[in-house]
Design a protein around this motif. Structure first.
Motif, short mmCIF file in Angstrom:
data_model
loop_
_atom_site.label_atom_id
_atom_site.label_comp_id
_atom_site.label_asym_id
_atom_site.label_seq_id
_atom_site.Cartn_x
_atom_site.Cartn_y
_atom_site.Cartn_z
N ASP A 42 0.67 -1.22 0.24
CA ASP A 42 0.03 -0.06 0.00
C ASP A 42 0.90 1.30 0.01
O ASP A 42 0.50 2.38 -0.62
CB ASP A 42 -0.95 -0.13 1.16
N ARG A 66 0.58 4.01 -2.67
CA ARG A 66 0.56 5.55 -2.39
C ARG A 66 1.65 6.49 -3.01
O ARG A 66 1.20 7.38 -3.57
CB ARG A 66 0.57 5.76 -0.78
N GLU A 81 -1.83 6.49 -5.87
CA GLU A 81 -3.30 5.85 -5.44
C GLU A 81 -3.49 5.98 -3.78
O GLU A 81 -2.41 6.32 -3.00
CB GLU A 81 -3.28 4.29 -5.90
N LYS A 82 -4.65 5.83 -3.50
CA LYS A 82 -5.02 5.79 -1.94
C LYS A 82 -4.11 4.34 -1.32
O LYS A 82 -3.81 4.44 -0.26
CB LYS A 82 -6.63 5.93 -1.72
N ALA A 83 -4.51 3.34 -2.08
CA ALA A 83 -4.08 2.06 -1.56
C ALA A 83 -4.26 1.14 -2.74
O ALA A 83 -4.82 1.58 -3.79
CB ALA A 83 -4.99 1.78 -0.36
#
Ligand code: AMP
Length: 490
Positions: A438, A442, A446-448
């Motif tokens: 993750d 990031r 991306e957020k996750a």
């Protein structure tokens, strides 16, 4: 004929390669521009290079083993390649696949005219397709997976070249960015998932394609856009550009490892500066896995941007504790084990005056076999470092890539054999930590990671391969190592 699998027979001919491609149409000095573009992509493959050009009448080719600057060292070599359209390829091959016959672009005279192709990626059902083609009478000249494309086009029942091309691509699984030439046009395309990169640019009236944007910068071309996943871009001699999308939209899965290691930091990929992404990975790493230390030291050059990020985030000073000789190539890109070991020593030396008595955080982009980390940690200890904390700017590389980035078979990947604690012990580090998956997502914006439908191909870290692996499954009775397939299935 070779039908051995790259990962199951270490000594057999290999179908696999990693590489960089470049093409230009509509430029007076097309071959010279291609040589320059390939020079900017040299980090993607250093064993062989080829350029094919077209002067409106005939195709011309020159291929050789070695670097671009060696094979195209003089004006005479480029003078053999006249015309306003040219494409080229730099290649890395593994043991057994190194002969000149595998050097791209591959070129063939088909029933409806000549066709040449430069390929970056790896076709994961090439061997089964090849077997069928050979049974039907095709005679292969090389052991490259790319030749399958030419035979599929040659034997397609469609009439028009573009239909034959699409027909061929529909049978192919895996990763492919292609730059093709026919007497009338240049055709560039990416596989439906866009696993390997390909960008498009313009210089004057000429259209340029390249694996990475850095090649556009170097030839002085303006970046237009990426070739989209699943897109086929056709450029005619008069400059007209047509875009085709025969595969619809299946959801992109560009390779995340391009950001971690493979691309040059001065490239822009997926709208993100590779350099900035690497710095952000270092920042994520510092947040997730802090260390009590006096200095942050990169393993040059691949660990540098992440180390800058780690230092900025942690407040620990960034220093050059390892000095790299610039007269050896990358550690990994050497076909035999012996050559790779010798290279680590020739390549890096400790800056003893700096590291003596210090607690250091060493940053590298990845651990593959562990060869580099083992030697570098020891080198730091020999130079008097008090503590060595290793931080890696990618998650553990636990699975082989089947899409064109060279990774060894799984049994040679350190992370496939050991957990992080055992790896730390193996490389003699006081502590070892990898960025989380993750954290990596990031860093690429991306957020996750979307577990249901990952935004990238990250199979080397997760084992989740986004396409079927026909050749692999056919040959490997033990599929327990694979998590197959999730997300988008091409
Ligand atoms: P190893 O020594 O086998 O653990 O390899 C790790 C080193 O190889 C790291 O420093 C990376 O920068 C580099 N590396 C990782 N993946 C690749 C690749 N596919 N091709 C070339 N070099 C790589």
């Amino acid at each position: 004929m070779n039908l051995t699998h790259p990962f199951l027979d270490a000594d057999g001919d290999k179908l696999r390669e990693e590489c960089g491609i470049f093409g230009v149409i509509g430029a007076r000095d097309a071959a010279a521009m291609t040589a320059l573009g390939l020079h900017a992509l040299q980090h993607r493959g250093q064993e062989a290079v080829g350029i094919v050009s077209y002067d409106g009448q005939d195709f011309f080719a020159r291929r050789g083993l070695g670097h671009v600057a060696q094979v195209f060292s003089d004006a005479a070599a480029l003078a053999e390649l006249p015309g306003e359209m040219a494409s080229g390829h730099v290649r890395y091959s593994t043991t057994g696949g190194q002969g000149l016959r595998n050097v791209q672009p591959l070129h063939a005279d088909l029933a409806r005219g000549a066709f040449s192709v430069a390929h970056n990626g790896n076709i994961s059902n090439a061997m089964s397709l090849k077997r069928e083609l050979v049974q039907r009478g095709s005679i292969f000249q090389s052991t490259s997976d790319t030749e399958v494309i030419i035979h599929l086009i040659a034997t397609s029942r469609y009439h028009k070249l573009l239909d034959r091309f699409v027909d061929a691509l529909r049978m192919i699984e895996g990763a492919y960015s292609l730059i093709c030439m026919t007497p009338k046009r240049m055709i560039a395309c990416r596989d439906p998932l866009g696993i390997r990169p390909l960008v498009m640019g313009r210089i004057g009236d000429a259209t340029v394609f390249a694996s990475e944007s850095v090649a556009l910068d170097v030839v002085g071309a303006e970046f237009l856009r990426e070739v989209e996943p699943g897109e086929i871009v056709e450029v005619r001699q008069d400059g007209r550009i047509t875009s085709h999308r025969p595969f619809g939209d299946v959801g992109a899965r560009p390779c995340i490892f391009e950001h971690v290691y493979f691309s040059r930091p001065d490239s822009v990929m997926g709208g993100q500066s590779v350099y900035e992404v690497r710095k952000r990975i270092g920042m994520e790493l510092a947040k997730e896995s802090p260390a009590e230390a006096d200095l942050v030291i990169p393993v040059p050059d691949s660990g540098v941007p992440a180390a800058i990020g780690y230092a900025q985030e942690s407040g620990i000073p960034f220093e050059l504790g390892i000095i790299r000789s610039h007269y050896v190539g990358r550690t990994f890109i050497q076909p035999s084990d012996g050559a790779r070991h010798a290279d680590v020593k020739r390549k890096h030396n400790a800056n003893r005056a700096l590291v003596e008595g210090k607690r250091i955080v060493l940053i590298d982009d990845s651990i593959v076999r562990g060869t580099t980390s083992l030697k570098i940690v020891q080198m730091m200890r020999d130079a008097g470092a008090k503590e060595v904390h290793m931080r890696i700017a990618s998650p553990p590389t636990s699975h082989s890539c089947f899409y064109g980035v060279d990774t060894p078979e799984r049994s040679k990947l350190l992370a496939a054999q050991m957990d992080v604690a055992a790896m730390a012990e193996y490389i003699h580090a006081d502590s070892l930590a990898f960025v989380s998956i993750d954290g990596l997502y990031r860093a690429v914006g991306e957020k996750a990671r979307n577990a249901a439908c990952p935004q990238h191909c990250d199979a080397c870290f997760t084992g989740e391969y986004p396409t079927p692996l026909t050749d692999m499954l056919e040959r490997d009775a033990d599929t327990s190592q694979l998590v197959l397939p999730v997300g988008n299935v091409a």
